[in-house]
Design a protein around this motif. Structure first.
Motif, PDB file in Angstrom:
ATOM      1  N   GLN A   1       1.476  -0.983  -9.790  1.00  0.00           N
ATOM      2  CA  GLN A   1       0.383  -0.162  -9.273  1.00  0.00           C
ATOM      3  C   GLN A   1      -0.187  -0.802  -8.020  1.00  0.00           C
ATOM      4  O   GLN A   1      -0.532  -1.976  -8.030  1.00  0.00           O
ATOM      5  N   VAL A   2      -0.237  -0.028  -6.937  1.00  0.00           N
ATOM      6  CA  VAL A   2      -0.785  -0.520  -5.673  1.00  0.00           C
ATOM      7  C   VAL A   2      -1.847   0.458  -5.183  1.00  0.00           C
ATOM      8  O   VAL A   2      -1.907   1.603  -5.639  1.00  0.00           O
ATOM      9  N   GLY A   3      -2.657   0.015  -4.243  1.00  0.00           N
ATOM     10  CA  GLY A   3      -3.645   0.901  -3.649  1.00  0.00           C
ATOM     11  C   GLY A   3      -2.958   2.045  -2.921  1.00  0.00           C
ATOM     12  O   GLY A   3      -1.870   1.875  -2.367  1.00  0.00           O
ATOM     13  N   THR A   4      -3.605   3.203  -2.930  1.00  0.00           N
ATOM     14  CA  THR A   4      -3.018   4.394  -2.316  1.00  0.00           C
ATOM     15  C   THR A   4      -3.993   5.021  -1.342  1.00  0.00           C
ATOM     16  O   THR A   4      -5.187   5.120  -1.619  1.00  0.00           O
ATOM     17  N   VAL A   5      -3.448   5.478  -0.218  1.00  0.00           N
ATOM     18  CA  VAL A   5      -4.210   6.214   0.784  1.00  0.00           C
ATOM     19  C   VAL A   5      -3.539   7.563   0.949  1.00  0.00           C
ATOM     20  O   VAL A   5      -2.314   7.643   1.092  1.00  0.00           O
ATOM     21  N   ILE A   6      -4.333   8.637   0.908  1.00  0.00           N
ATOM     22  CA  ILE A   6      -3.803   9.979   1.137  1.00  0.00           C
ATOM     23  C   ILE A   6      -4.454  10.542   2.398  1.00  0.00           C
ATOM     24  O   ILE A   6      -5.659  10.417   2.589  1.00  0.00           O
ATOM     25  N   GLY A   7      -3.629  11.107   3.248  1.00  0.00           N
ATOM     26  CA  GLY A   7      -4.132  11.705   4.479  1.00  0.00           C
ATOM     27  C   GLY A   7      -5.062  12.861   4.167  1.00  0.00           C
ATOM     28  O   GLY A   7      -4.757  13.705   3.326  1.00  0.00           O
ATOM     29  N   GLN A   8      -6.201  12.897   4.838  1.00  0.00           N
ATOM     30  CA  GLN A   8      -7.221  13.901   4.523  1.00  0.00           C
ATOM     31  C   GLN A   8      -6.728  15.331   4.709  1.00  0.00           C
ATOM     32  O   GLN A   8      -7.205  16.242   4.030  1.00  0.00           O
ATOM     33  N   THR A   9      -5.758  15.569   5.591  1.00  0.00           N
ATOM     34  CA  THR A   9      -5.272  16.936   5.810  1.00  0.00           C
ATOM     35  C   THR A   9      -4.586  17.492   4.572  1.00  0.00           C
ATOM     36  O   THR A   9      -4.514  18.709   4.403  1.00  0.00           O
ATOM     37  N   ALA A  10      -4.097  16.633   3.691  1.00  0.00           N
ATOM     38  CA  ALA A  10      -3.434  17.096   2.467  1.00  0.00           C
ATOM     39  C   ALA A  10      -4.399  17.851   1.563  1.00  0.00           C
ATOM     40  O   ALA A  10      -3.994  18.753   0.833  1.00  0.00           O
TER      41      ALA A  10
ATOM     42  N   VAL B   1       0.865  -1.185   0.000  1.00  0.00           N
ATOM     43  CA  VAL B   1       0.000   0.000   0.000  1.00  0.00           C
ATOM     44  C   VAL B   1       0.897   1.228   0.000  1.00  0.00           C
ATOM     45  O   VAL B   1       1.892   1.279   0.723  1.00  0.00           O
ATOM     46  N   CYS B   2       0.544   2.215  -0.802  1.00  0.00           N
ATOM     47  CA  CYS B   2       1.232   3.497  -0.838  1.00  0.00           C
ATOM     48  C   CYS B   2       0.464   4.461   0.076  1.00  0.00           C
ATOM     49  O   CYS B   2      -0.762   4.528   0.005  1.00  0.00           O
ATOM     50  N   VAL B   3       1.197   5.195   0.914  1.00  0.00           N
ATOM     51  CA  VAL B   3       0.576   6.116   1.856  1.00  0.00           C
ATOM     52  C   VAL B   3       1.205   7.494   1.673  1.00  0.00           C
ATOM     53  O   VAL B   3       2.430   7.619   1.674  1.00  0.00           O
ATOM     54  N   ILE B   4       0.357   8.510   1.529  1.00  0.00           N
ATOM     55  CA  ILE B   4       0.829   9.877   1.316  1.00  0.00           C
ATOM     56  C   ILE B   4       0.339  10.748   2.465  1.00  0.00           C
ATOM     57  O   ILE B   4      -0.875  10.872   2.672  1.00  0.00           O
TER      58      ILE B   4
END
Length: 157
Positions: free
Chosen positions: A111-120, A60-63
């Motif tokens: 390609q993997v699933g990505t989650v982005i922090g809502q504060t971004a 998983v990719c995390v931003i």
């Protein structure tokens, strides 16, 4: 330094607007993201870091903002997993095709699933790694979300 990377090619191919920003990368920096923010004279909350994690063994990719840490418990829950852990650097490099310190969420080898922090999404523009050490791309956070089909969630510790 080349300003054409798999990340910039992927963004261009997707028709996503971005600008390129080079800076002096410090391999000895305690925090690569915060060092990039300082070098660009930007708020660390606007300079996002790309992290690779494993949730129940799945990549998983995390931003998240460069001045924040990821809650593994929240990350696992976000993608309906039981446990999460950071990926080891050699594995992250193998999965993404990028060197640690230059990992971009765009144009990854796999390609993997990505989650982005809502504060971004609270910012008009954010910076993300452009696919090599010392290279950032600046773009709208909604374009980041849309281009990656990212899940937006509170994953901050």
């Amino acid at each position: 330094m080349s300003k054409v990377t798999p990340a910039t090619r992927a963004l261009t191919a997707a028709g996503v607007g971005f600008t390129i920003h080079a800076y002096d990368y410090d391999p000895e920096a305690e925090s690569i993201g915060r060092q990039a923010a300082a070098a660009l004279s930007e708020d660390p909350a606007r300079v996002l870091k790309t992290l690779m994690a494993l949730v129940d063994g799945k990549s998983v990719c995390v931003i998240v903002p460069s001045d924040q840490e990821v809650s593994m418990k929240k990350l696992a829950a976000t993608v309906s997993g039981k446990s999460a852990q950071m990926m080891k650097p050699p594995e992250a490099e193998l999965v993404t095709g990028y060197k640690v310190g230059g990992i971009s969420p765009f144009g990854q080898r796999k390609q993997v699933g990505t989650v982005i922090g809502q504060t971004a999404l609270a910012h008009d523009l954010v910076y993300l790694n452009g696919g090599q050490r010392g290279l950032q791309v600046r773009m709208k956070p909604t374009d980041v979300r849309d281009a990656l089909k990212a899940i937006v969630a509170d994953v901050i510790a």
